[in-house]
Design a protein around this motif. Sequence first.
Motif, short mmCIF file in Angstrom:
data_model
loop_
_atom_site.label_atom_id
_atom_site.label_comp_id
_atom_site.label_asym_id
_atom_site.label_seq_id
_atom_site.Cartn_x
_atom_site.Cartn_y
_atom_site.Cartn_z
N SER A 57 -54.65 -46.64 -78.91
CA SER A 57 -53.91 -47.47 -78.51
C SER A 57 -52.48 -47.52 -79.36
O SER A 57 -52.82 -47.58 -80.75
CB SER A 57 -54.52 -48.98 -78.75
OG SER A 57 -55.39 -49.10 -77.99
N LEU A 58 -51.52 -47.42 -79.21
CA LEU A 58 -50.12 -47.25 -79.77
C LEU A 58 -49.26 -48.57 -79.56
O LEU A 58 -49.10 -49.05 -78.39
CB LEU A 58 -49.44 -45.99 -79.32
CG LEU A 58 -50.29 -44.72 -79.41
CD1 LEU A 58 -49.42 -43.77 -78.82
CD2 LEU A 58 -50.28 -44.36 -81.08
N LYS A 59 -48.61 -48.87 -80.71
CA LYS A 59 -47.62 -49.87 -80.41
C LYS A 59 -46.19 -49.43 -80.87
O LYS A 59 -46.03 -48.93 -81.98
CB LYS A 59 -47.89 -51.11 -81.35
CG LYS A 59 -46.97 -52.26 -81.08
CD LYS A 59 -47.45 -53.47 -81.70
CE LYS A 59 -46.45 -54.61 -81.82
NZ LYS A 59 -46.87 -55.78 -82.41
N PRO A 64 -37.22 -47.80 -74.67
CA PRO A 64 -37.06 -46.32 -74.02
C PRO A 64 -37.75 -45.33 -74.39
O PRO A 64 -38.37 -44.72 -73.51
CB PRO A 64 -35.64 -46.11 -74.31
CG PRO A 64 -35.08 -47.53 -74.67
CD PRO A 64 -36.13 -48.25 -75.08
N LEU A 65 -38.29 -45.41 -75.68
CA LEU A 65 -39.24 -44.16 -76.11
C LEU A 65 -40.82 -44.81 -75.59
O LEU A 65 -41.42 -43.78 -75.28
CB LEU A 65 -39.41 -44.61 -77.73
CG LEU A 65 -40.38 -43.49 -78.30
CD1 LEU A 65 -40.10 -42.05 -77.93
CD2 LEU A 65 -40.52 -44.02 -79.72
N ARG A 66 -41.07 -45.81 -75.55
CA ARG A 66 -42.27 -46.46 -74.60
C ARG A 66 -42.44 -45.93 -73.30
O ARG A 66 -43.34 -45.32 -72.85
CB ARG A 66 -42.55 -47.93 -74.80
CG ARG A 66 -43.61 -48.42 -74.19
CD ARG A 66 -43.93 -50.10 -74.27
NE ARG A 66 -43.29 -50.61 -75.49
CZ ARG A 66 -42.46 -51.35 -75.59
NH1 ARG A 66 -41.82 -51.82 -74.30
NH2 ARG A 66 -42.14 -51.93 -76.57
N GLN A 67 -41.32 -46.02 -72.71
CA GLN A 67 -41.06 -45.39 -71.34
C GLN A 67 -41.40 -43.97 -71.06
O GLN A 67 -42.06 -43.41 -70.34
CB GLN A 67 -39.85 -45.73 -70.65
CG GLN A 67 -39.98 -45.77 -69.00
CD GLN A 67 -40.98 -46.92 -68.30
OE1 GLN A 67 -41.37 -47.68 -68.92
NE2 GLN A 67 -41.63 -46.33 -67.29
N GLU A 68 -40.72 -43.34 -72.10
CA GLU A 68 -40.75 -41.74 -72.12
C GLU A 68 -42.27 -41.29 -72.47
O GLU A 68 -42.73 -40.41 -71.92
CB GLU A 68 -39.64 -41.35 -73.07
CG GLU A 68 -38.14 -41.25 -72.65
CD GLU A 68 -38.10 -40.45 -71.49
OE1 GLU A 68 -38.59 -39.16 -71.61
OE2 GLU A 68 -37.35 -40.92 -70.67
N ILE A 94 -50.11 -47.67 -74.19
CA ILE A 94 -49.09 -47.78 -75.10
C ILE A 94 -48.44 -49.15 -74.94
O ILE A 94 -48.05 -49.33 -73.68
CB ILE A 94 -47.79 -46.34 -74.60
CG1 ILE A 94 -48.37 -45.20 -74.96
CG2 ILE A 94 -46.46 -46.61 -75.75
CD1 ILE A 94 -47.70 -44.04 -74.57
N PHE A 95 -48.07 -49.67 -75.86
CA PHE A 95 -47.79 -50.94 -75.90
C PHE A 95 -46.36 -51.13 -76.58
O PHE A 95 -46.20 -50.68 -77.46
CB PHE A 95 -48.52 -52.14 -76.46
CG PHE A 95 -50.04 -52.02 -75.84
CD1 PHE A 95 -50.49 -52.69 -74.72
CD2 PHE A 95 -50.90 -51.44 -76.43
CE1 PHE A 95 -51.42 -52.69 -74.13
CE2 PHE A 95 -52.22 -51.30 -75.85
CZ PHE A 95 -52.34 -51.90 -74.89
#
Length: 95
Positions: A57-59, A64-68, A94-95
């Motif tokens: 799990s990543l926060k 935009p980075l989360r979407q990529e 990814i949160f």
Amino acid sequence: MNQNEQKLSDLLRQFVQSKPIKDKYLLQEIKSIWNHNMGPTIAQYTSDMKYRNGILSLKVSSAPLRQELLYGKPKLLSLLNEDLPGDPIKDIRIF
């Protein structure tokens, strides 16, 4: 050697392979690989990382980075597992 004597390396290996220690040790390895492969820019936007039962799990603080990262999730999964023994990461959230 007596039956109660063991090599220190064998004892340390058993200690690291115990369930609570193994996950924490693996998380430190994952963080190191993440910082090395992703670079300092992406690493600074990653604020929290947890590993449990094969799920990383990543926060991420940048939308935009989360979407990529979500788009490249399969590649990211193979990139991280490439440097780890036994492909321990089964999924990335990814949160």
